[in-house]
Design an enzyme around this catalytic site. Sequence first.
Site, short mmCIF file in Angstrom:
data_model
loop_
_atom_site.label_atom_id
_atom_site.label_comp_id
_atom_site.label_asym_id
_atom_site.label_seq_id
_atom_site.Cartn_x
_atom_site.Cartn_y
_atom_site.Cartn_z
N HIS A 264 -0.21 4.04 -23.74
CA HIS A 264 0.87 4.56 -24.60
C HIS A 264 1.79 5.54 -23.87
CE1 HIS A 264 -2.66 7.12 -24.62
NE2 HIS A 264 -1.84 8.14 -24.80
N HIS B 42 1.63 -2.14 4.90
CA HIS B 42 0.41 -1.67 5.57
C HIS B 42 -0.85 -1.93 4.75
CE1 HIS B 42 2.48 1.43 8.44
NE2 HIS B 42 2.98 0.22 8.54
N ARG C 113 -3.91 -3.91 13.84
CA ARG C 113 -4.47 -2.62 13.41
C ARG C 113 -4.39 -2.45 11.89
NH1 ARG C 113 0.69 -1.29 14.93
NH2 ARG C 113 1.69 0.51 13.98
C1 RB5 Z 1 -2.65 9.68 -21.79
O1 RB5 Z 1 -2.29 10.74 -22.60
C2 RB5 Z 1 -2.59 10.08 -20.33
O2 RB5 Z 1 -3.69 10.85 -19.99
C3 RB5 Z 1 -2.51 8.86 -19.46
O3 RB5 Z 1 -1.38 8.12 -19.80
C4 RB5 Z 1 -2.42 9.10 -17.98
O4 RB5 Z 1 -1.41 10.01 -17.66
C5 RB5 Z 1 -3.69 9.40 -17.29
O5 RB5 Z 1 -3.78 9.46 -16.06
#
Ligand code: RB5
Length: 147
Positions: A10, A99, A134
């Site tokens: 979200h 890389h 490498r």
């Molecule tokens: C969600 O609120 C948030 O923690 C997530 O989207 C992210 O940023 C986590 O690493």
Amino acid sequence: MPKVVVANDHGAVELTARIVSFLKSEGFEVNYLGTAENKSVDYPDMAKLACDEFNKGGYEFGVLCCGTGIGISISANKIRGIRCALPQNIFAATMAKEHNDANFIAFGGRIDYQDDVLDMVKAYISTQVSQDERHARRRAKMMALEG
Ligand code: RB5
């Protein structure tokens, strides 16, 4: 048509929608796994969904987004075969392919990047993986860390 799998939580609904439409305009077939809603979901679940789908085969690469890109990229990197980069600018996006041969790239919907994320995606997709010994050796060592 080359295929890409995309998922987000979200924290990156709008950014992910921009990336999905950009990838389509670049000629990719996008398997978008959501979430397209602002309702809270857990980023490890979205990472697993996309990485498991990628590991079925047939995908060029994947894109993962969350608020920072951090949680979803860490989650992805726990899954066998996944090399998920979290580029901070166009240079890093280019190196992630050249890389590291990253097979996923992650971004944060709440991050104020110095470069447009779409330019970073473009840099990644237009860069070739270096066949230099490498870099190949380092990639093999990196994957051997999976145990
Ligand atoms: C969600 O609120 C948030 O923690 C997530 O989207 C992210 O940023 C986590 O690493």
